[in-house]
Every structure is written in C-alpha cells, then in structure tokens.
Design an enzyme around this catalytic site. Sequence first.
Site, PDB file in Angstrom:
ATOM      1  N   SER A   1       0.825  -1.214   0.000  1.00  0.00           N
ATOM      2  CA  SER A   1       0.000   0.000   0.000  1.00  0.00           C
ATOM      3  C   SER A   1       0.855   1.258   0.000  1.00  0.00           C
ATOM      4  O   SER A   1       1.952   1.260   0.558  1.00  0.00           O
ATOM      5  CB  SER A   1      -0.874  -0.013   1.263  1.00  0.00           C
ATOM      6  OG  SER A   1      -1.398   1.271   1.519  1.00  0.00           O
TER       7      SER A   1
ATOM      8  N   TYR B   1      -1.593   0.192  10.380  1.00  0.00           N
ATOM      9  CA  TYR B   1      -1.884  -0.520   9.123  1.00  0.00           C
ATOM     10  C   TYR B   1      -0.677  -0.427   8.195  1.00  0.00           C
ATOM     11  O   TYR B   1      -0.191  -1.444   7.682  1.00  0.00           O
ATOM     12  CB  TYR B   1      -3.118   0.087   8.447  1.00  0.00           C
ATOM     13  CG  TYR B   1      -3.274  -0.376   7.028  1.00  0.00           C
ATOM     14  CD1 TYR B   1      -2.871   0.424   5.971  1.00  0.00           C
ATOM     15  CD2 TYR B   1      -3.777  -1.635   6.738  1.00  0.00           C
ATOM     16  CE1 TYR B   1      -2.993  -0.002   4.663  1.00  0.00           C
ATOM     17  CE2 TYR B   1      -3.897  -2.071   5.439  1.00  0.00           C
ATOM     18  CZ  TYR B   1      -3.500  -1.248   4.401  1.00  0.00           C
ATOM     19  OH  TYR B   1      -3.605  -1.679   3.110  1.00  0.00           O
TER      20      TYR B   1
ATOM     21  N   LYS C   1       2.033  -3.439   6.663  1.00  0.00           N
ATOM     22  CA  LYS C   1       2.352  -3.675   5.253  1.00  0.00           C
ATOM     23  C   LYS C   1       3.858  -3.567   5.011  1.00  0.00           C
ATOM     24  O   LYS C   1       4.440  -4.399   4.308  1.00  0.00           O
ATOM     25  CB  LYS C   1       1.595  -2.678   4.360  1.00  0.00           C
ATOM     26  CG  LYS C   1       0.104  -2.932   4.272  1.00  0.00           C
ATOM     27  CD  LYS C   1      -0.188  -4.262   3.593  1.00  0.00           C
ATOM     28  CE  LYS C   1      -1.663  -4.539   3.451  1.00  0.00           C
ATOM     29  NZ  LYS C   1      -1.931  -5.814   2.750  1.00  0.00           N
TER      30      LYS C   1
HETATM   31  C1  WQD Z   1      -9.599   9.381   1.000  1.00  0.00           C
HETATM   32  C2  WQD Z   1      -9.668  10.815   1.439  1.00  0.00           C
HETATM   33  C3  WQD Z   1     -10.073  11.092   3.786  1.00  0.00           C
HETATM   34  C4  WQD Z   1     -14.170   9.626   3.947  1.00  0.00           C
HETATM   35  C5  WQD Z   1      -6.899   4.162   1.434  1.00  0.00           C
HETATM   36  C6  WQD Z   1      -7.410   2.758   1.667  1.00  0.00           C
HETATM   37  C7  WQD Z   1      -6.735   2.168   2.849  1.00  0.00           C
HETATM   38  C8  WQD Z   1      -5.243   2.275   2.722  1.00  0.00           C
HETATM   39  C9  WQD Z   1      -4.854   3.729   2.508  1.00  0.00           C
HETATM   40  C10 WQD Z   1      -5.022   0.295   1.267  1.00  0.00           C
HETATM   41  C11 WQD Z   1      -8.958  11.027   2.764  1.00  0.00           C
HETATM   42  C12 WQD Z   1     -11.212  11.685   2.955  1.00  0.00           C
HETATM   43  C13 WQD Z   1     -12.902   9.974   3.503  1.00  0.00           C
HETATM   44  C14 WQD Z   1     -15.071  10.651   4.363  1.00  0.00           C
HETATM   45  C15 WQD Z   1     -13.403  12.293   3.848  1.00  0.00           C
HETATM   46  N1  WQD Z   1      -4.734   1.536   1.635  1.00  0.00           N
HETATM   47  N2  WQD Z   1     -12.543  11.298   3.456  1.00  0.00           N
HETATM   48  N3  WQD Z   1     -14.651  11.952   4.289  1.00  0.00           N
HETATM   49  O1  WQD Z   1      -7.497   7.200   3.505  1.00  0.00           O
HETATM   50  O2  WQD Z   1      -6.479   7.199   1.224  1.00  0.00           O
HETATM   51  O3  WQD Z   1      -7.179   5.009   2.485  1.00  0.00           O
HETATM   52  O4  WQD Z   1      -5.511   4.150   1.310  1.00  0.00           O
HETATM   53  O5  WQD Z   1      -4.167  -0.523   1.122  1.00  0.00           O
HETATM   54  O6  WQD Z   1      -7.110   0.809   2.956  1.00  0.00           O
HETATM   55  O7  WQD Z   1      -8.744   2.821   1.917  1.00  0.00           O
HETATM   56  O8  WQD Z   1      -8.813   6.484   1.427  1.00  0.00           O
HETATM   57  O9  WQD Z   1     -11.188   6.756   0.854  1.00  0.00           O
HETATM   58  O10 WQD Z   1     -10.532   6.466   3.306  1.00  0.00           O
HETATM   59  O11 WQD Z   1     -10.005   8.594   2.121  1.00  0.00           O
HETATM   60  O12 WQD Z   1     -13.051  13.477   3.809  1.00  0.00           O
HETATM   61  O13 WQD Z   1     -16.241  10.416   4.791  1.00  0.00           O
HETATM   62  O14 WQD Z   1     -11.048  11.148   1.660  1.00  0.00           O
HETATM   63  O15 WQD Z   1      -9.764  11.957   4.870  1.00  0.00           O
HETATM   64  O16 WQD Z   1      -8.323  12.286   2.727  1.00  0.00           O
HETATM   65  P1  WQD Z   1      -7.420   6.577   2.187  1.00  0.00           P
HETATM   66  P2  WQD Z   1     -10.219   7.030   1.952  1.00  0.00           P
END
Ligand code: WQD
Length: 378
Positions: free
Chosen positions: A144, A168, A172
């Site tokens: 990741s 997490y 990884k």
């Molecule tokens: C994206 C952006 C949130 C929800 C992912 C994978 C995780 C790991 C890391 C996998 C962030 C913002 C989100 C909401 C928001 N990788 N957000 N309001 O954090 O990049 O995590 O990559 O191997 O498993 O999920 O993705 O979709 O959670 O968030 O503002 O209700 O959207 O703060 O900046 P993230 P995400």
Amino acid sequence: QTNGSTNLKRVLVTGGLGYIGSHVVASLLVTGRYLPIVVDNCHNAYPAALERCAEIARDALGPDAPQPILHNVDLRDPSAIDDVFTKYDADGGIWAVVHLAALKAVGESGEQPLAYYRVNVAGSISLFEAMAKHNCNNLVFSSSATVYGTPQTIPIPETSPLMPESCYGRTKAMVEEIIHDICRAGPGAEGKEALRAVSVRYFNPAGAHPSGKLGEEPRGKPGNLLPLLAQMAVGREKSQLKVFGTDFPTPDGTCVRDYLHIMDLAGGHTLALDALAVPTSENNIFSQCDAKDGQYRAFNLGKGKGMSVLNMIEAMRKASGYDYQYETVGRRRGDVPDLTADPTLAEKELGFVAKEDLESMCRDLWNFQQQHPNGYSS
Ligand code: WQD
C-alpha cells in the site's frame, strides 16, 4: 505447476472475495491462463462475489470458462491454510499466490493494533510457511502507498523510504521486509527453489467492473470516500457527508490521493504474474537483482495524478446527479496531505498503464451501485 486436468496455472488468491480481490479474480479468469483458488474468511466480503466472477468469465470466454474455487479459510488458522495447499499437491500444486487478505482501515488499525498484527503479519507468516512447505515460489503481495507515510517527494518513486505513520501501514511495510528476507534466504533446502516476489503498492482504487456485476461491498458503513459517496447517492447511506480537514497544504486544502480504476489495478496483478511466469534464465524483472539480495521487486500501481476530496465529490455529483451537501470537520487520524504515485517503473517493467480516467471510475461505480442499491446481500 499447472492443474493436472487443464493447462491453467493455479493461483491462490487470499482475500479473493473482497473489492480488489474479486476484480483480480475476474481479471485472472478472463486471461484464460490462470485458475484462481480463492481463500477468504468472508469477514468483510460476500461469497456471492465469486459467482459474479464466474459469470464475468463465462461472458468473456463462453460456457467452458474456468470456474474459480472458494475455500472459506482464515489466515489465523495455519493448519487450515496448509490443508488448502495439500489439496492440490497431487494434481500439479499451486503455482503462485496473490496475497490480498488483510485488515485495511487506517484509522481502525490505531485502535486495534493486535488484531492488525495478528491478521496482517502473523497471518502472512503462516501463509508463507505453507508456501515454502509446498514449494510454491511465486508471490504477488498487496502492499500500500501508506508504507511511504508523508513522502519527501511527490509524485512518489519506489525508492522513497518506507516511513509508515499508521499501524496498518507498518503491518504492510513489515510484511514487505519479511518477504524480502525470505527471497534473500534463497532455496533453503535441496530440491527447493528460492521465493520470487513482487510487492504492488496500491494507491486509491475506485470504480467497479463495467458490467456492474462486481464492486465495493464492505460489510457495514464504508470507511472509504468513494463507496460512501455512491451509497449516499443511491439513498442507502443517510449520514451527513463530512470532509475531514480543509487545512492541508494542497490546492483546495483537502487531501490529495491518486485514484485509479479498479480494473486497471486488477490488471496490474495479472501483469505481475505474467512477469513471474518469465523464467529466471530469461531476461525478467529480477535480472538486475544481485544474488544476495534475492529476487524481490516493488512497484507502485497508481495513475500518477492527484485528485482532492472536493474533486472526487464533484466528480461523483456529475456521475450520479446527486447534490452532495457536506460538513467540513477536523482531520482524520493518520491522514497525510498527498499520496500521488510515480508509476513509471511499473509502466516500464510490467507494461502497467492506469488508462481509465476519473469520469470512467465514477461512471462504473455509479452503474454498479444502481444495479445493487442494497448490495450483494440482496
Ligand atoms: C480518501 C480521502 C479522507 C471519507 C486508502 C485505503 C486504505 C489504505 C490507505 C489500502 C482522505 C477523505 C474519507 C469521508 C473524507 N490503503 N474522506 N470523508 O485514507 O487514502 O485510504 O488508502 O491498502 O485501505 O482505503 O482512502 O477513501 O478512506 O479517504 O473526507 O467520509 O477522503 O480523509 O483524505 P485513504 P479514503
């Protein structure tokens, strides 16, 4: 090894019922070269996903398409994992493993570290021990972008130091190191072969299979932005949309991520397996690896284009016609300002290209969500 009854290479896909896993299984099936054997404990996924993969294979290859096989097994049960390998030993064995099974919520990992180390690290060790015992020497590991933490340079090259800032991300990074050490150890015993491994570091997968038969179906409320937006637009998620932080050092103050289409990401796994299928005697991705450092490579799978939270909300508004209202709140624990990939190494060495654009991601996601307004369980 190939399956005694067909010339397909058996590939064990751990976590193969999940969002990424099911799209990987579908991609492997339609190549006509691989037979996916899925291992999943159904903790965060539905067995129905496997039948949809089989349908996609039949749509592509006809009624005689290879059918994926499911073993409901938990990585925390070493003997159960070993039993799966044993099942195939007499008939050509398992040629490679694509290891995706893991707990993956960045925020949750800080609250439940032992659960994350038990599944993501100890579970991986049990899997690797079974692979060594059954002489399965090809591995694609689902890593990741979170292993980079807050990188010094954007876009991020694979040479960027691994400085994870979440439990997490640390699990990884640790598993990558464990794999690399196993590769360094070489064959280990007479008649055995050295492990050859590729870690693929994901950025942010989005979208769904264009047929609408597969998509992101976590159990319970999605933690990730895109599935949440899709469920809000279809009326399944009623909670208020919150934007976590508008004070980041980014163009519009919200976090930037490198979103790529799930089909492009899944295709990256097939390319990694194709690269592993090239014998070491020929020019392959391990040719530059020196003997003592083992046959180990890591590649970013991203688009190389950063998009902000607000960009994604706007893109999903265009795709779904839903008028999102959101509230801006404080930052979420573990979020870093920008994770954008430099994907040139994977493009050069694996032939990987994340070609689908943002509109395609949102269109396919919206198409899936409309077909399954209440998810697989329906
Ligand atoms: C994206 C952006 C949130 C929800 C992912 C994978 C995780 C790991 C890391 C996998 C962030 C913002 C989100 C909401 C928001 N990788 N957000 N309001 O954090 O990049 O995590 O990559 O191997 O498993 O999920 O993705 O979709 O959670 O968030 O503002 O209700 O959207 O703060 O900046 P993230 P995400």
